[in-house]
Design a protein around this motif. Sequence first.
Motif, mmCIF file in Angstrom:
data_model
loop_
_atom_site.group_PDB
_atom_site.id
_atom_site.type_symbol
_atom_site.label_atom_id
_atom_site.label_comp_id
_atom_site.label_asym_id
_atom_site.label_seq_id
_atom_site.Cartn_x
_atom_site.Cartn_y
_atom_site.Cartn_z
ATOM 1 N N ALA A 54 19.276 40.651 -16.388
ATOM 2 C CA ALA A 54 20.268 41.023 -15.378
ATOM 3 C C ALA A 54 19.833 40.545 -14.001
ATOM 4 N N GLN A 55 18.544 40.667 -13.709
ATOM 5 C CA GLN A 55 18.048 40.193 -12.419
ATOM 6 C C GLN A 55 18.210 38.686 -12.295
ATOM 7 N N ASP A 56 17.969 37.965 -13.358
ATOM 8 C CA ASP A 56 18.101 36.509 -13.325
ATOM 9 C C ASP A 56 19.536 36.070 -13.070
ATOM 10 N N ARG A 57 20.511 36.904 -13.458
ATOM 11 C CA ARG A 57 21.912 36.560 -13.302
ATOM 12 C C ARG A 57 22.500 37.126 -12.014
ATOM 13 N N THR A 58 21.648 37.724 -11.168
ATOM 14 C CA THR A 58 22.086 38.325 -9.911
ATOM 15 C C THR A 58 21.450 37.589 -8.738
ATOM 16 N N LEU A 59 22.252 37.251 -7.746
ATOM 17 C CA LEU A 59 21.760 36.638 -6.515
ATOM 18 C C LEU A 59 21.658 37.728 -5.463
ATOM 19 N N ARG A 60 20.441 37.992 -4.964
ATOM 20 C CA ARG A 60 20.201 39.053 -3.998
ATOM 21 C C ARG A 60 20.029 38.435 -2.616
ATOM 22 N N VAL A 61 20.912 38.817 -1.709
ATOM 23 C CA VAL A 61 21.059 38.148 -0.419
ATOM 24 C C VAL A 61 20.902 39.158 0.712
ATOM 25 N N SER A 62 20.256 38.739 1.785
ATOM 26 C CA SER A 62 20.238 39.534 3.010
ATOM 27 C C SER A 62 20.867 38.719 4.134
ATOM 28 N N LEU A 63 21.957 39.241 4.689
ATOM 29 C CA LEU A 63 22.623 38.586 5.812
ATOM 30 C C LEU A 63 21.993 39.028 7.127
ATOM 31 N N ASN A 64 22.297 38.291 8.174
ATOM 32 C CA ASN A 64 21.720 38.604 9.481
ATOM 33 C C ASN A 64 22.362 39.836 10.103
ATOM 34 N N THR A 65 23.611 40.127 9.731
ATOM 35 C CA THR A 65 24.292 41.333 10.198
ATOM 36 C C THR A 65 24.827 42.090 8.996
ATOM 37 N N GLU A 66 25.029 43.383 9.153
ATOM 38 C CA GLU A 66 25.493 44.191 8.038
ATOM 39 C C GLU A 66 27.000 44.045 7.852
ATOM 40 N N LEU A 67 27.426 44.165 6.601
ATOM 41 C CA LEU A 67 28.847 44.183 6.286
ATOM 42 C C LEU A 67 29.390 45.571 6.575
ATOM 43 N N GLN A 68 30.267 45.656 7.558
ATOM 44 C CA GLN A 68 30.855 46.943 7.934
ATOM 45 C C GLN A 68 32.375 46.914 7.923
ATOM 46 N N VAL A 69 32.965 45.731 8.120
ATOM 47 C CA VAL A 69 34.416 45.589 8.187
ATOM 48 C C VAL A 69 34.845 44.606 7.109
ATOM 49 N N LEU A 70 35.917 44.925 6.382
ATOM 50 C CA LEU A 70 36.320 44.130 5.226
ATOM 51 C C LEU A 70 37.545 43.258 5.481
ATOM 52 N N ASP A 71 38.022 43.213 6.706
ATOM 53 C CA ASP A 71 39.195 42.395 7.025
ATOM 54 C C ASP A 71 38.784 41.317 8.021
ATOM 55 N N PRO A 72 38.836 40.036 7.644
ATOM 56 C CA PRO A 72 38.342 38.978 8.533
ATOM 57 C C PRO A 72 39.219 38.706 9.747
ATOM 58 N N LEU A 73 40.348 39.396 9.879
ATOM 59 C CA LEU A 73 41.173 39.199 11.067
ATOM 60 C C LEU A 73 40.850 40.188 12.180
ATOM 61 N N VAL A 74 40.102 41.252 11.893
ATOM 62 C CA VAL A 74 39.904 42.285 12.910
ATOM 63 C C VAL A 74 38.483 42.330 13.447
ATOM 64 N N THR A 75 37.640 41.380 13.063
ATOM 65 C CA THR A 75 36.281 41.312 13.595
ATOM 66 C C THR A 75 35.801 39.872 13.553
ATOM 67 N N THR A 76 34.841 39.558 14.431
ATOM 68 C CA THR A 76 34.222 38.233 14.408
ATOM 69 C C THR A 76 32.792 38.294 13.899
ATOM 70 N N ILE A 77 32.360 39.434 13.344
ATOM 71 C CA ILE A 77 30.998 39.544 12.814
ATOM 72 C C ILE A 77 30.855 38.631 11.605
ATOM 73 N N ASN A 78 29.763 37.870 11.558
ATOM 74 C CA ASN A 78 29.616 36.821 10.553
ATOM 75 C C ASN A 78 29.566 37.371 9.130
ATOM 76 N N ALA A 79 29.064 38.580 8.952
ATOM 77 C CA ALA A 79 29.007 39.149 7.602
ATOM 78 C C ALA A 79 30.402 39.254 7.003
ATOM 79 N N THR A 80 31.409 39.539 7.829
ATOM 80 C CA THR A 80 32.774 39.648 7.326
ATOM 81 C C THR A 80 33.319 38.275 6.953
ATOM 82 N N ARG A 81 32.909 37.236 7.673
ATOM 83 C CA ARG A 81 33.335 35.886 7.287
ATOM 84 C C ARG A 81 32.728 35.513 5.939
#
Length: 536
Positions: free
Chosen positions: A34-61
Amino acid sequence: MRARKAPMKNTLLSRGLAGALALASLLGAAGADAQDRTLRVSLNTELQVLDPLVTTINATRVFAYLVYDTLVGVDGAGHYRPQMLEGWEVSPDRLTWTFTLREGLEWQDGTPVTAEDCLASIRRWSKREALGGQMMEAVREATVLDARRFRFRMSRPFAFVIEALGKSGHTIPVMMPARLANLDPHRAVPEVMGSGPFVFLQKEWRPGERASFVRNPRYRPRAEPADALAGGKVVKLDRVELVSVADQATRAVALQSGELDYLEILPLDFVVPMRRNRAVTVGTPRGIDQFLAVVNVNHAVPPFDNPKIRRAFQAAVQQPEVMAAMGLPDDLVVPWCGSIYMCNAPGSTEAGTEPLRAAGPERARALLKESGYKGEPVVFLHAQASALLNPIGLVVADQMRRAGFNVDLRSSDYATVAQRRLSRAPVEQGGWSVAPIVLNGIDAVNPLSNPLVAYNCSEVWPGWYCDPPTSRLLAEFSEAATPATRRALADRLQAAVHENVNFVLAGQFAGPPAWRSNLRGVVPFSFPVFWNIERR
C-alpha cells in the motif's frame, strides 16, 4: 561558563529527526505494498480552501489540477493544446469561435460533462479573474449548440481566447457541473465534483493534517504523452496524500528517510546537502518555472495612496540584498530582475526599469523627503512561518527602515497574511500597507493575466492599484494580432507598472522541488502535478 550554541545546521537536523519520528507515527504502519502505491507529498502551504476561484493559495491550485480538468492545457514549451476539448474552429474574421468537447467525458459521479456545464463554469470564472473578464467583455453571445458544442460570437476580436481557457495561473478556469457553477462566484462551492484524474476523499480530509486522493476510474486521459498540463494525465499510482508538515526541517528529514516522497519546495537550507544525496533528486527550475518575489502595495489607504511615497519605497528595495538572504546556490537565483514577465524567459524586457536600477538607501531617503511623508505607520504583513517569505520580509522591512519609513512589522503565518490582505480598512482599523508575496513565473507571462498589471482598476486583487492609461493599453493588447504589436504593448505596460509602482519587485529565484530518486515520470512544471509518476 556559558554553553556553546549548537550550529544551526545541527539544530535543524535534530529538530527534523524528532519531527520525522512523529510524522512516521502519523502516517501509520500500512502494508509495504500500500505504501508503494501511495505518493506522500508535502506542499509549501496547507490545503484549507477547496475552491480555486476564491483563493490564490498555491495548495488550492495543486488541489484543483488533481480533481478538476480544463478545456485547454499548456505544455512545457508554452503551447496551448486541447485538453477536455476535442478542438475548436475560428472564423476568418476571428469573431466566431466554436468549441467541441471530447466524447465520453464524465463527472466523478458518472453524469456526462456537457457544453452547458462548461459555459456555466466559464461564466463563473470570468467574474473572478482578469483575463476571463476581459474575454467575456468581448463576447457578444455565448450559446450552447448541443451536448458537446458551444459557441462564442465576439463583438470584437480578442487575441487570447485559447490562452484564457488554458490559463494555469491562479484563479484557474476549471470545469464543474452547471448546478455548482451557477452559484455565487464569491463563495466557495459546497461540493467538490470534478472530472479530473483524481477523486478527493473529502470525508477523510483532516485540515492541517492530511488530504487524500485516489485514482478517478471515470477519467479518460488523452492519448498523447503527458507534457506539463497537456497530454495524457495517466495516473500510475493508486493514491496521493498531501501531508501537512509545518516544520521545514521535518519535511527535509522525512524526505531523506523516505517517510515523504515529494516536497513542493525543498527548504532552502537543505538544497546544497540534498544535491549530494543520491536517494533524492532536486529540481532545477529555470525561467518561468521560477518565482518572482514582489511586495504587494496597498494603494487604497495612506501612505501609499501617494505615488511619490510609492516611488521612494521602490527605490528602497535592493534586490541583490533580498536574494542573498535566500541562501540559495548561484544557479537558482537571478540577483536582479526588472521584468514583470520574468527574466530569462520569452517575455523578458528591460522597458521602464531605470528607477529600479537606481535603488539604494540614499536615493530612497531623498525621494521620501520630497514626497511629504510625515512618518505615518507602515503596517508590514510578514509571513514569518513561510520559508520563502520570511527572509524576503525581514530584508525588505530593514531596507524600508534604512530609507526612513516607520515600519510596523506584523508577523504571522501566511494564511493570516492572505486574509488580512483582503481588508481595505485604514491601518489604524486593522488594515495594512505592504506585504511580500511570491508569484509563480507561469502566472506572469501574459499581461492580461499577470497580477502586477492585469487587475488594473479592479476590485478583485488586494492592493487596488489603478492607472487609467494602463486600462487602454490592456484593451489594445487584447486585440493585438501580431507578435511585434504585442511585444511593443507589453513593453509599454511594463513601463507603466514601474511608473505607477503597482508592486515593488524584490528579485527572482527558484524554490526547487525535491523527490525520492526511486520515482520516475515526474512532470516538470511551475507547480507540482501528480499524474505520470510511478515508483521504480
